[in-house]
Design a protein around this motif. Sequence first.
Motif, PDB file in Angstrom:
ATOM      1  N   LEU A 114      94.146  14.214 -62.255  1.00  0.00           N
ATOM      2  CA  LEU A 114      93.658  13.400 -61.143  1.00  0.00           C
ATOM      3  C   LEU A 114      92.139  13.346 -61.101  1.00  0.00           C
ATOM      4  N   ARG A 115      91.500  14.481 -61.350  1.00  0.00           N
ATOM      5  CA  ARG A 115      90.026  14.475 -61.368  1.00  0.00           C
ATOM      6  C   ARG A 115      89.512  13.624 -62.523  1.00  0.00           C
ATOM      7  N   TRP A 116      90.194  13.699 -63.665  1.00  0.00           N
ATOM      8  CA  TRP A 116      89.818  12.881 -64.820  1.00  0.00           C
ATOM      9  C   TRP A 116      89.982  11.402 -64.491  1.00  0.00           C
ATOM     10  N   LEU A 117      91.073  11.040 -63.826  1.00  0.00           N
ATOM     11  CA  LEU A 117      91.321   9.648 -63.467  1.00  0.00           C
ATOM     12  C   LEU A 117      90.344   9.147 -62.405  1.00  0.00           C
ATOM     13  N   GLN A 118      89.867  10.035 -61.557  1.00  0.00           N
ATOM     14  CA  GLN A 118      88.835   9.631 -60.596  1.00  0.00           C
ATOM     15  C   GLN A 118      87.581   9.152 -61.333  1.00  0.00           C
ATOM     16  N   LYS A 119      87.267   9.799 -62.439  1.00  0.00           N
ATOM     17  CA  LYS A 119      86.113   9.369 -63.237  1.00  0.00           C
ATOM     18  C   LYS A 119      86.384   8.021 -63.904  1.00  0.00           C
ATOM     19  N   VAL A 120      87.622   7.822 -64.369  1.00  0.00           N
ATOM     20  CA  VAL A 120      87.989   6.528 -64.953  1.00  0.00           C
ATOM     21  C   VAL A 120      87.816   5.424 -63.919  1.00  0.00           C
ATOM     22  N   TYR A 121      88.288   5.682 -62.707  1.00  0.00           N
ATOM     23  CA  TYR A 121      88.172   4.685 -61.639  1.00  0.00           C
ATOM     24  C   TYR A 121      86.701   4.440 -61.284  1.00  0.00           C
ATOM     25  N   ALA A 122      85.905   5.496 -61.268  1.00  0.00           N
ATOM     26  CA  ALA A 122      84.477   5.334 -60.981  1.00  0.00           C
ATOM     27  C   ALA A 122      83.820   4.427 -62.022  1.00  0.00           C
ATOM     28  N   ASP A 123      84.222   4.563 -63.284  1.00  0.00           N
ATOM     29  CA  ASP A 123      83.695   3.682 -64.334  1.00  0.00           C
ATOM     30  C   ASP A 123      84.162   2.243 -64.123  1.00  0.00           C
ATOM     31  N   MET A 124      85.404   2.062 -63.680  1.00  0.00           N
ATOM     32  CA  MET A 124      85.896   0.716 -63.397  1.00  0.00           C
ATOM     33  C   MET A 124      85.087   0.058 -62.284  1.00  0.00           C
ATOM     34  N   LEU A 125      84.687   0.852 -61.292  1.00  0.00           N
ATOM     35  CA  LEU A 125      83.935   0.313 -60.164  1.00  0.00           C
ATOM     36  C   LEU A 125      82.535  -0.158 -60.560  1.00  0.00           C
ATOM     37  N   LYS A 126      82.077   0.255 -61.717  1.00  0.00           N
ATOM     38  CA  LYS A 126      80.789  -0.238 -62.206  1.00  0.00           C
ATOM     39  C   LYS A 126      80.899  -1.684 -62.678  1.00  0.00           C
ATOM     40  N   GLU A 127      82.120  -2.113 -63.021  1.00  0.00           N
ATOM     41  CA  GLU A 127      82.346  -3.475 -63.511  1.00  0.00           C
ATOM     42  C   GLU A 127      83.100  -4.349 -62.519  1.00  0.00           C
ATOM     43  N   TRP A 128      83.877  -3.731 -61.641  1.00  0.00           N
ATOM     44  CA  TRP A 128      84.717  -4.482 -60.719  1.00  0.00           C
ATOM     45  C   TRP A 128      84.537  -3.938 -59.308  1.00  0.00           C
ATOM     46  N   SER A 129      84.584  -4.830 -58.314  1.00  0.00           N
ATOM     47  CA  SER A 129      84.604  -4.351 -56.932  1.00  0.00           C
ATOM     48  C   SER A 129      86.005  -3.844 -56.631  1.00  0.00           C
ATOM     49  N   ALA A 130      86.112  -2.913 -55.691  1.00  0.00           N
ATOM     50  CA  ALA A 130      87.417  -2.366 -55.324  1.00  0.00           C
ATOM     51  C   ALA A 130      88.367  -3.471 -54.856  1.00  0.00           C
ATOM     52  N   LYS A 131      87.820  -4.540 -54.294  1.00  0.00           N
ATOM     53  CA  LYS A 131      88.653  -5.658 -53.818  1.00  0.00           C
ATOM     54  C   LYS A 131      89.350  -6.395 -54.950  1.00  0.00           C
ATOM     55  N   ARG A 132      88.915  -6.155 -56.182  1.00  0.00           N
ATOM     56  CA  ARG A 132      89.513  -6.845 -57.328  1.00  0.00           C
ATOM     57  C   ARG A 132      90.222  -5.864 -58.267  1.00  0.00           C
ATOM     58  N   ILE A 133      90.550  -4.706 -57.718  1.00  0.00           N
ATOM     59  CA  ILE A 133      91.258  -3.688 -58.503  1.00  0.00           C
ATOM     60  C   ILE A 133      92.597  -3.378 -57.839  1.00  0.00           C
ATOM     61  N   VAL A 134      93.621  -3.242 -58.662  1.00  0.00           N
ATOM     62  CA  VAL A 134      94.972  -2.898 -58.206  1.00  0.00           C
ATOM     63  C   VAL A 134      95.429  -1.659 -58.963  1.00  0.00           C
ATOM     64  N   PHE A 135      96.067  -0.732 -58.256  1.00  0.00           N
ATOM     65  CA  PHE A 135      96.704   0.419 -58.904  1.00  0.00           C
ATOM     66  C   PHE A 135      98.184   0.104 -59.092  1.00  0.00           C
ATOM     67  N   VAL A 136      98.691   0.343 -60.311  1.00  0.00           N
ATOM     68  CA  VAL A 136     100.124   0.219 -60.607  1.00  0.00           C
ATOM     69  C   VAL A 136     100.573   1.519 -61.265  1.00  0.00           C
TER      70      VAL A 136
END
Length: 316
Positions: A114-136
Amino acid sequence: MSLKYSIMEALAGDQKKKFCQQLEEHESVSDLPDWCYKKYDVTKTGDDENPVFAIKSKNSEAARAILYVYGGCGILGPSKKQFVMAARLADVTKSVVYLPFYPLAPKNNVRFALRWLQKVYADMLKEWSAKRIVFVGDSYGANVAMSLCYRVAGRPSKLVLISPAVGLDDGEGLEKRKSSEENDRMMSVEADRLIAANWFKNVHLDSSDADPIRVDCSNFPPTCLFYGTKELYAESIGQLVSKIENGDVPLELVKKKMCHDWVLLQNTGEGKKALKQIAAFIEKEFGPVQPKVVVPPKSDDESTADESGSDQIEEV
């Protein structure tokens, strides 16, 4: 149920013993199948042990990003069905699908992942706003998707859960799973025992990092949940549905008299229809939800005496 699904279910037989053997052997993969590279635009980041693949349709503009947390019980790498699911999600939703090969047991536990995935998500937020991200997420990956959504500050715009593996405690949850075990062709109480010993090592089963039923869903984004009434976790998923609804979360629920993770059966009419439902849900506009003021509980990372073990586990 479609005839094709009924035939598949009959031919599959009981897969419990075979699946437990796969868990004991820690079967894994290190790369995407060749067809993904041929048919899709693929970008790889991270390292060779835990890469993150961004998959999108060739020569297309992506409208959003999907973080797809595949379910491998925290032990197995992505299966063929999950690779197909990731690719079809990219096609049908016109998205970039991020498929992380997150750290697995027995070397790591769910909290480390989970901590590792938090970093993955943080990297995604550098390219995408949270409003344009979906978790599946599917199966145990749906558990992780919920726990991750609970942990992060900038929550995604939508959450799609496919057959979350809930009710994992050794009390009431165990009794519910035992009563449902006969109907499930793959998942079993024995498989859950193996998963608990590896993926949840040093983590209480009643922790929000292990079981989504313990997650505070207040202020969660709109959620779409698929499950089968013939799966091991069916009765406890009903309890999860009530919890989500009590959190005033907009919820779309799809349940069928089918097996665990039936949405991933993309060669059946039910699986294909479910994918279209996911795409429609992602596109749907929801009105603003009045956020609740909640006092956050003590973090699961604030270890108790029983949870003081390391999250990165030395191999023996």
